[in-house]
Design a protein around this motif. Structure first.
Motif, PDB file in Angstrom:
ATOM      1  N   HIS A 158       0.855  -1.182   0.000  1.00 32.40           N
ATOM      2  CA  HIS A 158       0.000   0.000   0.000  1.00 32.40           C
ATOM      3  C   HIS A 158       0.904   1.249   0.000  1.00 32.40           C
ATOM      4  O   HIS A 158       1.785   1.347  -0.835  1.00 32.40           O
ATOM      5  CB  HIS A 158      -0.943  -0.056   1.192  1.00 32.40           C
ATOM      6  N   LEU A 159       0.700   2.154   0.894  1.00 34.97           N
ATOM      7  CA  LEU A 159       1.547   3.335   1.007  1.00 34.97           C
ATOM      8  C   LEU A 159       1.921   3.522   2.472  1.00 34.97           C
ATOM      9  O   LEU A 159       1.276   2.935   3.350  1.00 34.97           O
ATOM     10  CB  LEU A 159       0.801   4.576   0.491  1.00 34.97           C
ATOM     11  N   PRO A 160       2.958   4.318   2.767  1.00 27.27           N
ATOM     12  CA  PRO A 160       3.317   4.548   4.170  1.00 27.27           C
ATOM     13  C   PRO A 160       2.115   4.993   5.004  1.00 27.27           C
ATOM     14  O   PRO A 160       1.328   5.833   4.563  1.00 27.27           O
ATOM     15  CB  PRO A 160       4.374   5.656   4.075  1.00 27.27           C
ATOM     16  N   LEU A 161       1.972   4.409   6.197  1.00 24.82           N
ATOM     17  CA  LEU A 161       0.858   4.767   7.073  1.00 24.82           C
ATOM     18  C   LEU A 161       0.871   6.250   7.406  1.00 24.82           C
ATOM     19  O   LEU A 161      -0.169   6.886   7.525  1.00 24.82           O
ATOM     20  CB  LEU A 161       0.926   3.950   8.369  1.00 24.82           C
ATOM     21  N   ILE A 162       2.071   6.791   7.574  1.00 22.33           N
ATOM     22  CA  ILE A 162       2.244   8.221   7.819  1.00 22.33           C
ATOM     23  C   ILE A 162       3.192   8.754   6.754  1.00 22.33           C
ATOM     24  O   ILE A 162       4.292   8.226   6.581  1.00 22.33           O
ATOM     25  CB  ILE A 162       2.820   8.496   9.225  1.00 22.33           C
ATOM     26  N   ASN A 163       2.774   9.781   6.056  1.00 21.85           N
ATOM     27  CA  ASN A 163       3.566  10.327   4.953  1.00 21.85           C
ATOM     28  C   ASN A 163       4.360  11.539   5.448  1.00 21.85           C
ATOM     29  O   ASN A 163       3.798  12.597   5.706  1.00 21.85           O
ATOM     30  CB  ASN A 163       2.648  10.730   3.802  1.00 21.85           C
ATOM     31  N   TYR A 164       5.672  11.367   5.599  1.00 26.82           N
ATOM     32  CA  TYR A 164       6.529  12.463   6.050  1.00 26.82           C
ATOM     33  C   TYR A 164       7.141  13.231   4.879  1.00 26.82           C
ATOM     34  O   TYR A 164       7.868  14.195   5.086  1.00 26.82           O
ATOM     35  CB  TYR A 164       7.661  11.923   6.938  1.00 26.82           C
ATOM     36  N   ARG A 165       6.870  12.790   3.664  1.00 27.42           N
ATOM     37  CA  ARG A 165       7.441  13.447   2.489  1.00 27.42           C
ATOM     38  C   ARG A 165       6.594  14.663   2.093  1.00 27.42           C
ATOM     39  O   ARG A 165       5.455  14.797   2.549  1.00 27.42           O
ATOM     40  CB  ARG A 165       7.516  12.450   1.337  1.00 27.42           C
ATOM     41  N   PRO A 166       7.126  15.564   1.276  1.00 30.74           N
ATOM     42  CA  PRO A 166       6.355  16.764   0.915  1.00 30.74           C
ATOM     43  C   PRO A 166       5.143  16.483   0.042  1.00 30.74           C
ATOM     44  O   PRO A 166       4.290  17.351  -0.104  1.00 30.74           O
ATOM     45  CB  PRO A 166       7.386  17.633   0.182  1.00 30.74           C
ATOM     46  N   TYR A 167       5.067  15.299  -0.537  1.00 25.60           N
ATOM     47  CA  TYR A 167       3.926  14.941  -1.386  1.00 25.60           C
ATOM     48  C   TYR A 167       2.862  14.250  -0.532  1.00 25.60           C
ATOM     49  O   TYR A 167       2.765  13.029  -0.507  1.00 25.60           O
ATOM     50  CB  TYR A 167       4.364  14.021  -2.524  1.00 25.60           C
ATOM     51  N   LYS A 168       2.111  15.018   0.206  1.00 21.53           N
ATOM     52  CA  LYS A 168       1.102  14.461   1.089  1.00 21.53           C
ATOM     53  C   LYS A 168      -0.235  15.151   0.857  1.00 21.53           C
ATOM     54  O   LYS A 168      -0.314  16.201   0.207  1.00 21.53           O
ATOM     55  CB  LYS A 168       1.526  14.627   2.551  1.00 21.53           C
ATOM     56  N   ILE A 169      -1.280  14.568   1.383  1.00 24.83           N
ATOM     57  CA  ILE A 169      -2.603  15.152   1.253  1.00 24.83           C
ATOM     58  C   ILE A 169      -2.592  16.583   1.803  1.00 24.83           C
ATOM     59  O   ILE A 169      -2.123  16.830   2.914  1.00 24.83           O
ATOM     60  CB  ILE A 169      -3.653  14.310   2.005  1.00 24.83           C
ATOM     61  N   GLY A 170      -3.100  17.520   1.005  1.00 25.99           N
ATOM     62  CA  GLY A 170      -3.153  18.921   1.429  1.00 25.99           C
ATOM     63  C   GLY A 170      -1.993  19.765   0.924  1.00 25.99           C
ATOM     64  O   GLY A 170      -2.010  20.989   1.067  1.00 25.99           O
ATOM     65  N   GLN A 171      -0.981  19.128   0.316  1.00 25.01           N
ATOM     66  CA  GLN A 171       0.177  19.871  -0.191  1.00 25.01           C
ATOM     67  C   GLN A 171      -0.099  20.366  -1.612  1.00 25.01           C
ATOM     68  O   GLN A 171      -0.476  19.590  -2.495  1.00 25.01           O
ATOM     69  CB  GLN A 171       1.417  18.974  -0.202  1.00 25.01           C
ATOM     70  N   ASN A 172       0.093  21.652  -1.819  1.00 22.98           N
ATOM     71  CA  ASN A 172       0.036  22.207  -3.164  1.00 22.98           C
ATOM     72  C   ASN A 172       1.427  22.072  -3.767  1.00 22.98           C
ATOM     73  O   ASN A 172       2.382  22.685  -3.267  1.00 22.98           O
ATOM     74  CB  ASN A 172      -0.405  23.668  -3.137  1.00 22.98           C
ATOM     75  N   ILE A 173       1.549  21.279  -4.803  1.00 26.28           N
ATOM     76  CA  ILE A 173       2.874  20.959  -5.350  1.00 26.28           C
ATOM     77  C   ILE A 173       3.578  22.200  -5.885  1.00 26.28           C
ATOM     78  O   ILE A 173       4.768  22.423  -5.619  1.00 26.28           O
ATOM     79  CB  ILE A 173       2.766  19.883  -6.451  1.00 26.28           C
ATOM     80  N   TRP A 174       2.852  23.034  -6.619  1.00 28.29           N
ATOM     81  CA  TRP A 174       3.479  24.222  -7.195  1.00 28.29           C
ATOM     82  C   TRP A 174       3.964  25.170  -6.101  1.00 28.29           C
ATOM     83  O   TRP A 174       5.081  25.700  -6.182  1.00 28.29           O
ATOM     84  CB  TRP A 174       2.518  24.935  -8.132  1.00 28.29           C
ATOM     85  N   SER A 175       3.166  25.356  -5.070  1.00 30.33           N
ATOM     86  CA  SER A 175       3.579  26.224  -3.957  1.00 30.33           C
ATOM     87  C   SER A 175       4.802  25.650  -3.248  1.00 30.33           C
ATOM     88  O   SER A 175       5.686  26.392  -2.821  1.00 30.33           O
ATOM     89  CB  SER A 175       2.425  26.389  -2.955  1.00 30.33           C
ATOM     90  N   GLY A 176       4.836  24.317  -3.137  1.00 34.38           N
ATOM     91  CA  GLY A 176       5.978  23.675  -2.487  1.00 34.38           C
ATOM     92  C   GLY A 176       7.259  23.788  -3.277  1.00 34.38           C
ATOM     93  O   GLY A 176       8.350  23.543  -2.738  1.00 34.38           O
ATOM     94  N   MET A 177       7.169  24.183  -4.546  1.00 36.89           N
ATOM     95  CA  MET A 177       8.357  24.331  -5.385  1.00 36.89           C
ATOM     96  C   MET A 177       8.923  25.753  -5.353  1.00 36.89           C
ATOM     97  O   MET A 177      10.012  25.995  -5.881  1.00 36.89           O
ATOM     98  CB  MET A 177       8.012  23.963  -6.837  1.00 36.89           C
ATOM     99  N   GLN A 178       8.194  26.682  -4.734  1.00 40.25           N
ATOM    100  CA  GLN A 178       8.597  28.088  -4.790  1.00 40.25           C
ATOM    101  C   GLN A 178       9.530  28.470  -3.637  1.00 40.25           C
ATOM    102  O   GLN A 178       9.422  27.938  -2.532  1.00 40.25           O
ATOM    103  CB  GLN A 178       7.366  28.989  -4.777  1.00 40.25           C
ATOM    104  N   THR A 179      10.417  29.411  -3.913  1.00 35.23           N
ATOM    105  CA  THR A 179      11.333  29.939  -2.906  1.00 35.23           C
ATOM    106  C   THR A 179      10.827  31.298  -2.449  1.00 35.23           C
ATOM    107  O   THR A 179      10.592  32.179  -3.276  1.00 35.23           O
ATOM    108  CB  THR A 179      12.749  30.093  -3.483  1.00 35.23           C
TER     109      THR A 179
END
Length: 407
Positions: free
Chosen positions: A169-190
């Protein structure tokens, strides 16, 4: 001495439990780190071997922690805990001195430590392992032999099951930046005022056969008797790094379409397959009907993979895939998706759903109000996880209190 012995046992057990758990919920991520270890040491191993070693390592670490915490077979487990700590203290010292791998991965993606921080952490924990090993014969089991062996078997099997579950399946807890609620484009900005990298720059000049280093402020730019030799650049302080800094979507005809896809309003589906050659074909076939539904509803559905050329056509022939397949970096895709393949749902660029290949919903899920269905599913999943965690905590501490009471 009795109290000190048990404090050392409980603390050492808790540390092993935490370290083993955060890695066991993401064994694939641990296998990537092991692969990097061996590669950096000049002894590259196949990825499937790295995965087997990762599952064994994660399960063993969690098992040791549970056994120590529950005071089960401490005489035996103390040997394992000491061997673990001595081995990894030496390994982390080598990594700190050589800096061949940036992150040891000792706490998975939950906490990032530098190699020197990891080595110092191991130096702090090592005395606890030595103390438990030294006093191992004084830890008496006050439970029956049957109870002891049943508990031993359970804590030996449970970590393996946890690792295998999270692999499928997938990790029970997602510690990576690609998680539910993360806006990918915003996460790419400095951010505008984010600190930049700080470098120490030395300029080497030569005069009369003698080389000398200068800074950018005092180098002899007006003295023609000096001859420039080389520039030495050393990173002094790392600046801000965006949580998502290596994600891209490349079209063979339109070039970089990352912003176009990630900033699109409404629903977008990303079918992520880090490597189409190794992708699970049966799970990949699930995407075909979903793509047909999305096409009828005018919802973008694309596949992203590091695979290109003839291997893409081979994949299409095996699966009957009609959806567009775009290119991206394999490492970035492995970070975004821990299965091969998996499905990610975006709403206005924000991740609202992420499924392993085994857990991709039935096509009927993608008809009608998909966003509403997903919100309900997330609430149910959150409740189920909370209940599971509470049951696990109650069982763990209940067993601990039983043992302490008997002591």
């Amino acid at each position: 001495m009795y109290v000190i012995n048990h404090i050392c046992r409980l603390l050492l057990g808790a540390l092993f439990i935490f370290s083993g758990f955060v890695k066991s919920i993401d064994p694939l991520g641990t296998s990537y780190k092991l692969f990097d270890y061996f590669k950096a040491g000049g002894a590259a191993i196949p990825e499937n071997i790295a995965l087997i070693l990762a599952v064994a390592l994660c399960a063993a670490e969690l098992f040791i922690g549970l056994a120590l915490f529950l005071n089960i077979k401490v005489k035996f487990v103390s040997w394992l805990s000491l061997a673990f700590m001595v081995f990894f203290t030496i390994i982390t010292l080598v990594l700190a001195l050589t800096d061949k791998v940036a992150d040891c991965g000792c706490f998975g993606d939950a906490f990032k430590l530098t190699n020197w921080q990891t080595f110092c952490k191991n130096l702090v924990i090592l005395p606890f392992a030595i103390m438990v090993f030294w006093q191992r014969k004084k830890y008496k089991e006050e439970v029956s032999i049957i109870t002891s062996w049943v508990a031993f078997s359970m804590i030996l099997i449970a970590p393996v099951i946890l690792n295998l579950y999270c692999l499928r399946h997938l990790p029970l807890i997602n510690y990576r930046p690609y998680k539910i609620g993360q806006n990918i484009w915003s996460g790419m900005q400095t951010p505008p005022n984010a600190p930049a990298d700080v470098y120490d720059i030395k300029l080497v000049y030569q005069k009369n056969g003698v080389k000398k280093e200068f800074s950018e402020q005092n180098y002899p730019w007006q003295d023609t008797t000096w001859t420039f030799v080389e520039q030495k650049t050393t990173l002094v302080k790392k600046g801000y790094v965006a949580p998502i800094h290596d994600f891209s979507i490349l079209s063979p005809t339109d070039g970089d379409i990352t912003e176009k896809i990630l900033r699109k309003q409404g629903l977008v589906y990303l079918f992520i397959a880090p490597n189409l050659t190794d992708a699970n074909i049966e799970n990949a076939k699930k995407a075909n009907e979903i793509y047909s539904i999305c096409k009828r509803r005018n919802i973008p559905f694309i596949c992203i993979s590091s695979t290109t050329g003839k291997r893409v056509e081979l994949f299409r022939s095996k699966t009957g895939a009609q959806y567009p397949i775009y290119a991206s970096d394999e490492t970035a895709l492995k970070t975004a998706m821990r299965t091969n393949p998996g499905l990610m749902m975006l709403q206005d660029g924000t991740i609202t759903g992420i499924w392993s290949g085994s857990d991709i919903p039935d096509p009927v899920f993608f008809k009608g109000n998909t966003t509403g269905k997903q919100l309900l599913a997330l609430e149910d999943a959150k409740d189920q996880l909370l209940v599971s965690v509470l049951i696990g905590v109650v069982l763990l501490f209940g067993f601990s209190l039983l043992i302490l009471r008997r002591n």
